[in-house]
Design a protein around this motif. Sequence first.
Motif, PDB file in Angstrom:
ATOM      1  N   VAL A 164       1.807   4.686   3.587  1.00 21.37           N
ATOM      2  CA  VAL A 164       2.778   3.882   3.143  1.00 21.37           C
ATOM      3  C   VAL A 164       1.799   2.645   2.497  1.00 21.37           C
ATOM      4  CG1 VAL A 164       4.598   2.289   3.397  1.00 21.37           C
ATOM      5  CG2 VAL A 164       4.578   4.619   4.480  1.00 21.37           C
ATOM      6  N   ARG A 165       0.900   1.940   3.044  1.00 18.07           N
ATOM      7  CA  ARG A 165       0.304   1.034   2.803  1.00 18.07           C
ATOM      8  C   ARG A 165      -0.714   1.578   1.487  1.00 18.07           C
ATOM      9  NH1 ARG A 165      -1.926  -1.605   8.314  1.00 18.07           N
ATOM     10  NH2 ARG A 165       0.273  -2.415   8.859  1.00 18.07           N
ATOM     11  N   ILE A 166      -1.246   2.702   1.575  1.00 20.87           N
ATOM     12  CA  ILE A 166      -2.055   3.158   0.290  1.00 20.87           C
ATOM     13  C   ILE A 166      -1.249   3.422  -0.809  1.00 20.87           C
ATOM     14  CG2 ILE A 166      -3.389   5.180  -0.313  1.00 20.87           C
ATOM     15  CD1 ILE A 166      -4.490   5.461   2.713  1.00 20.87           C
ATOM     16  N   THR A 188       0.915  -0.938  -6.758  1.00 18.90           N
ATOM     17  CA  THR A 188       0.734  -2.453  -7.228  1.00 18.90           C
ATOM     18  C   THR A 188      -0.364  -2.224  -8.166  1.00 18.90           C
ATOM     19  OG1 THR A 188       1.256  -3.362  -5.010  1.00 18.90           O
ATOM     20  CG2 THR A 188      -0.308  -4.574  -6.481  1.00 18.90           C
ATOM     21  N   ALA A 203       1.612   1.894  -1.445  1.00 20.91           N
ATOM     22  CA  ALA A 203       2.010   0.697  -1.872  1.00 20.91           C
ATOM     23  C   ALA A 203       0.845  -0.205  -2.619  1.00 20.91           C
ATOM     24  CB  ALA A 203       2.480  -0.585  -0.793  1.00 20.91           C
ATOM     25  N   GLY A 204      -0.145  -0.050  -2.212  1.00 22.03           N
ATOM     26  CA  GLY A 204      -1.601  -0.241  -3.023  1.00 22.03           C
ATOM     27  C   GLY A 204      -1.763   0.182  -4.366  1.00 22.03           C
ATOM     28  N   PRO A 223      -0.611   4.241   7.484  1.00 27.94           N
ATOM     29  CA  PRO A 223      -1.643   3.791   6.458  1.00 27.94           C
ATOM     30  C   PRO A 223      -1.020   4.639   5.042  1.00 27.94           C
ATOM     31  CG  PRO A 223      -2.763   5.238   7.868  1.00 27.94           C
ATOM     32  CD  PRO A 223      -1.476   4.781   8.435  1.00 27.94           C
ATOM     33  N   ARG A 276       9.634   1.588   8.566  1.00 27.00           N
ATOM     34  CA  ARG A 276       9.016   2.598   7.701  1.00 27.00           C
ATOM     35  C   ARG A 276       7.884   1.777   7.086  1.00 27.00           C
ATOM     36  NH1 ARG A 276       9.898   7.598   7.115  1.00 27.00           N
ATOM     37  NH2 ARG A 276      10.254   7.745   4.699  1.00 27.00           N
ATOM     38  N   LEU A 277       7.986   0.648   6.982  1.00 25.82           N
ATOM     39  CA  LEU A 277       6.820  -0.100   6.373  1.00 25.82           C
ATOM     40  C   LEU A 277       5.528  -0.060   7.315  1.00 25.82           C
ATOM     41  CD1 LEU A 277       8.096  -2.946   4.260  1.00 25.82           C
ATOM     42  CD2 LEU A 277       7.212  -1.106   3.280  1.00 25.82           C
ATOM     43  N   GLN A 278       5.855  -0.333   8.467  1.00 22.41           N
ATOM     44  CA  GLN A 278       4.860  -0.179   9.445  1.00 22.41           C
ATOM     45  C   GLN A 278       4.552   1.323   9.881  1.00 22.41           C
ATOM     46  OE1 GLN A 278       6.219  -2.812  12.766  1.00 22.41           O
ATOM     47  NE2 GLN A 278       6.243  -4.507  11.352  1.00 22.41           N
ATOM     48  N   SER A 279       5.183   2.228   9.239  1.00 18.58           N
ATOM     49  CA  SER A 279       5.073   3.573   9.968  1.00 18.58           C
ATOM     50  C   SER A 279       3.595   4.018   9.649  1.00 18.58           C
ATOM     51  CB  SER A 279       5.983   4.590   8.954  1.00 18.58           C
ATOM     52  OG  SER A 279       5.551   4.429   7.769  1.00 18.58           O
TER      53      SER A 279
END
Length: 150
Positions: A30-32, A38, A34-35, A28, A23-26
Amino acid sequence: MLARPRRRARADLVVLAEYAAGRLQSGPVVRIGAGLLTLLLLLTLYLVLAAQTTAASYQIQQLQMRQQQQQAELEQWRYQVARLQGPASVDAAAAAGGLQRVPATAYLTYQPINLNLSAPIGKPLPDTSAIWQRGMLALIDFLASHPGGR
């Protein structure tokens, strides 16, 4: 019997870990997310610290104002003590108590002092000579002061 549930729990954890990694590598999104999460956490932390700093600054200002007020009050107390212990206040309190200041009627005149600094201090020392010697001296003094022996 206990060995089977442990193996199954381990297998479940491995499956969950693989799913979370997938899921975490799913992508951008998810990355956005999470950013942004944060960034939101850091912004909240900054606001909390700024609020604490502002509150501490306000408390410091209040304490400084209180210290200035207490110093002014202390100066007023010191002035009042000095005023009450001054000569005018003492004279007024004495007059209220029925006392009055008597002016000096006469002053002493100067008189020279005759002081012998070489004179012995204290009582004269007692005569330590023998009694017969003192008796003989008294007899000689008597005979010397009365001529003719009578």
